[in-house]
Design a protein around this motif. Structure first.
Motif, PDB file in Angstrom:
ATOM      1  N   ARG A  48      13.263  34.945  52.360  1.00 28.46           N
ATOM      2  CA  ARG A  48      14.543  35.594  51.719  1.00 28.46           C
ATOM      3  C   ARG A  48      14.692  35.146  50.417  1.00 28.46           C
ATOM      4  NH1 ARG A  48      20.630  36.990  53.369  1.00 28.46           N
ATOM      5  NH2 ARG A  48      20.723  38.247  52.002  1.00 28.46           N
ATOM      6  N   TYR A  49      14.815  33.939  50.145  1.00 28.70           N
ATOM      7  CA  TYR A  49      15.267  32.996  48.923  1.00 28.70           C
ATOM      8  C   TYR A  49      14.264  33.180  47.820  1.00 28.70           C
ATOM      9  CZ  TYR A  49      15.781  28.917  45.924  1.00 28.70           C
ATOM     10  OH  TYR A  49      16.105  28.176  44.822  1.00 28.70           O
ATOM     11  N   VAL A  83      14.763  36.873  46.555  1.00 28.15           N
ATOM     12  CA  VAL A  83      15.734  37.276  45.709  1.00 28.15           C
ATOM     13  C   VAL A  83      15.922  36.485  44.459  1.00 28.15           C
ATOM     14  CG1 VAL A  83      17.011  37.830  48.094  1.00 28.15           C
ATOM     15  CG2 VAL A  83      17.293  35.434  47.020  1.00 28.15           C
ATOM     16  N   ARG A 135      15.600  38.092  41.228  1.00 33.05           N
ATOM     17  CA  ARG A 135      16.869  39.148  40.987  1.00 33.05           C
ATOM     18  C   ARG A 135      18.104  38.544  39.915  1.00 33.05           C
ATOM     19  NH1 ARG A 135      17.947  41.095  46.885  1.00 33.05           N
ATOM     20  NH2 ARG A 135      15.944  41.767  47.811  1.00 33.05           N
ATOM     21  N   GLU A 166      23.210  35.037  44.399  1.00 31.72           N
ATOM     22  CA  GLU A 166      22.457  35.228  45.929  1.00 31.72           C
ATOM     23  C   GLU A 166      21.694  33.933  46.209  1.00 31.72           C
ATOM     24  OE1 GLU A 166      20.432  38.646  48.768  1.00 31.72           O
ATOM     25  OE2 GLU A 166      20.499  38.929  46.459  1.00 31.72           O
ATOM     26  N   SER A 167      20.506  33.565  45.413  1.00 34.93           N
ATOM     27  CA  SER A 167      19.570  32.442  45.809  1.00 34.93           C
ATOM     28  C   SER A 167      20.455  31.373  46.036  1.00 34.93           C
ATOM     29  CB  SER A 167      18.413  32.587  44.777  1.00 34.93           C
ATOM     30  OG  SER A 167      19.030  32.057  43.528  1.00 34.93           O
ATOM     31  N   ASN A 216      23.507  30.898  47.069  1.00 37.10           N
ATOM     32  CA  ASN A 216      24.129  31.137  48.447  1.00 37.10           C
ATOM     33  C   ASN A 216      23.376  31.194  49.514  1.00 37.10           C
ATOM     34  OD1 ASN A 216      26.592  31.273  46.773  1.00 37.10           O
ATOM     35  ND2 ASN A 216      26.782  33.649  46.786  1.00 37.10           N
ATOM     36  N   LEU A 217      22.191  31.392  49.371  1.00 35.94           N
ATOM     37  CA  LEU A 217      21.326  31.593  50.590  1.00 35.94           C
ATOM     38  C   LEU A 217      20.746  30.214  50.699  1.00 35.94           C
ATOM     39  CD1 LEU A 217      18.504  34.187  51.246  1.00 35.94           C
ATOM     40  CD2 LEU A 217      18.124  31.755  51.536  1.00 35.94           C
ATOM     41  N   ARG A 255      30.751  33.516  41.873  1.00 42.90           N
ATOM     42  CA  ARG A 255      30.771  33.958  42.987  1.00 42.90           C
ATOM     43  C   ARG A 255      29.791  33.178  43.896  1.00 42.90           C
ATOM     44  NH1 ARG A 255      28.287  38.502  42.791  1.00 42.90           N
ATOM     45  NH2 ARG A 255      27.629  38.448  40.613  1.00 42.90           N
ATOM     46  N   GLU A 256      29.753  31.748  43.750  1.00 45.36           N
ATOM     47  CA  GLU A 256      28.705  30.998  44.539  1.00 45.36           C
ATOM     48  C   GLU A 256      29.557  30.272  45.729  1.00 45.36           C
ATOM     49  OE1 GLU A 256      25.277  30.144  41.112  1.00 45.36           O
ATOM     50  OE2 GLU A 256      26.981  28.535  41.453  1.00 45.36           O
TER      51      GLU A 256
END
Length: 435
Positions: free
Chosen positions: A235-236, A239, A242, A246-247, A249-250, A294-295
């Motif tokens: 998933r990392y 994403v 993009r 998100e990366s 946070n994942l 937003r991390e």
């Protein structure tokens, strides 16, 4: 060194509240850290990935927690498969045939260095007189070595369950062509190539669902963690193209999940010492990471999951030298660390005039609110760009909320990679088994 200008009131309050520390080479250095012995998760940070004093200090604290306070998990910001090689060494176990040497990829100096070698040798000696269930282990929390984790899952199933191994090969089949270059998979998935998420997540669930049975616990834990890494890494890399948070946070969620796996495997009384960068262990909600980008991060997630059983200790410095690179995958070299900005958190620490100290913010509720203000704080990773330092390495943070405590070294020296340390520090390709 003469102090530079700063907020004299805050510096004076910090000087009055802190405890002076002995050198990390002194047995007395780790005495003040006994106050965190009861915590289930003790996180030890670093302001850079290439500072010798940070490694020496964390090693001294870790030895103390293992020897006197029952800690059996040392979890670090490193890839699980590479750390697993070191874990087998400290447990006195041999390597399976065909195991690749650990930590050969950039940045090698982070783990292939004399301080880590010394800690590993100490752990191996300490473990040698203890049963397997009472030994201290060395584990990686990060998710980058996709290929080694994928192979480790298949090797485990080949040894234990051939039917499950055949199923795993089917599930991993769409990911296998990309295992050596997962970033290419990320581009392909972003361009419309069907992703492998469902298959690798199911494989992870199947392994995590197994019980840690007597005689299988070590190998099954290793396989389950590797399966979890494959699922997170898939998933990392999908994403990261993009953009956005998100990366990051994942990645930090994966580290928290891996730590949770280790604690659950260790039982209700298990305790862990965690080594990671300040950007990972300091609560992101008290920094620009949380407020603007937003991390979230490992420290924040640990507080949310384990509450007051968690202690977050940051480490900082004013000036000296550091081992870092100019760009990703470039050679590491010794660089001069510029004196910190007078208006930064580090600038105020320097203004105390104290070379080494511990600031326990939980113990000083009068000081923590004063530090809960917008202060610049410096973060140096494996890359250091002093010419653009303000924009490359500083961000706003509230240290009073970000950390539970702060360890200060006014002047620090570069971490020396093992291959540059001379005969006493050089490590063979079979490291750590060649020690």
């Amino acid at each position: 060194m003469k102090s530079r200008a700063g907020d004299p009131g805050l510096a004076r309050a910090m000087a009055e509240s802190c405890e002076r520390l002995a050198s990390p080479q002194d047995d007395a250095f780790s005495d003040p850290f006994d106050r965190w012995a009861r915590h289930r998760v003790l996180m030890l940070g670093e302001a850079s990935h290439g500072t010798s004093e940070f490694y020496a200090a964390r090693a001294a604290i870790t030895r103390r927690m293992i020897e006197r306070h029952g800690t059996r998990i040392v979890a670090v910001e490193a890839d699980w498969p590479d750390a697993a090689v070191l874990n087998r060494f400290v447990r006195g176990m041999s390597l399976p045939d065909g195991t690749a040497p650990a930590f050969q990829r950039f940045p090698r100096w982070m783990w292939r260095n004399p301080q880590i070698s010394s800690l590993l040798a100490w752990m191996r000696n300490w473990n040698s007189t203890r049963p397997a269930e009472d030994q201290a282990g060395f584990y990686g929390l990060d998710l980058y070595n996709l290929h080694a984790s994928l192979r480790a899952v298949l090797d485990y199933l080949d040894r234990t369950d051939l039917d499950a191994a055949r199923l795993a090969r089917q599930r991993y089949g769409c990911l296998e062509p990309w295992a050596d270059s997962p970033e290419v998979y990320g581009r392909a998935a972003g361009a419309g190539y069907r992703d492998c998420e469902r298959a690798v997540v199911q494989q992870c669930r199947d392994l995590l669902a197994k019980r840690f049975e007597d005689g299988q616990s070590h190998d099954l834990l290793d396989a389950a963690a590797n399966a979890q890494l494959v699922a997170s890494a898939e998933r990392y890399y999908r994403v990261m193209y993009r953009g956005g948070p998100e990366s990051w946070n994942l990645r930090d969620t994966h580290m928290a999940d891996t730590l949770d796996l280790l604690l659950r495997a260790g039982g209700p009384d298990a305790k862990a010492v965690v080594w990671a960068h300040n950007s990972h262990i300091g609560d992101a909600r008290a920094t620009e990471m949380g407020s603007l980008r937003r991390e979230h991060n490992l420290g924040q997630l640990a507080r949310e999951r384990w509450g007051e059983q968690t202690a977050l200790i940051g480490f900082g410095t004013d000036h000296g030298t550091v081992t870092a690179a100019d760009d990703w995958d470039s050679p590491g070299r010794v660089m001069t660390v510029r004196p910190s900005r007078p208006d930064s958190f580090e600038g105020h620490c320097h203004a105390t005039g104290i070379d080494r100290f511990l600031l326990d913010l939980r113990d000083r509720p009068d000081l923590a609110p004063r530090l809960s203000q917008d202060l610049l704080q410096r973060f140096i990773g494996v890359i250091y760009r002093p010419d653009s330092e303000r924009y490359s390495h500083y961000m706003q943070a509230d240290p009073g909320r970000q950390y539970d405590a702060w360890v200060w070294f006014d002047e620090t020296t570069a971490l020396v990679a093992a291959e540059d340390a001379g005969n006493d520090g050089a490590l063979p390709d079979t490291w750590p088994f060649g020690l």
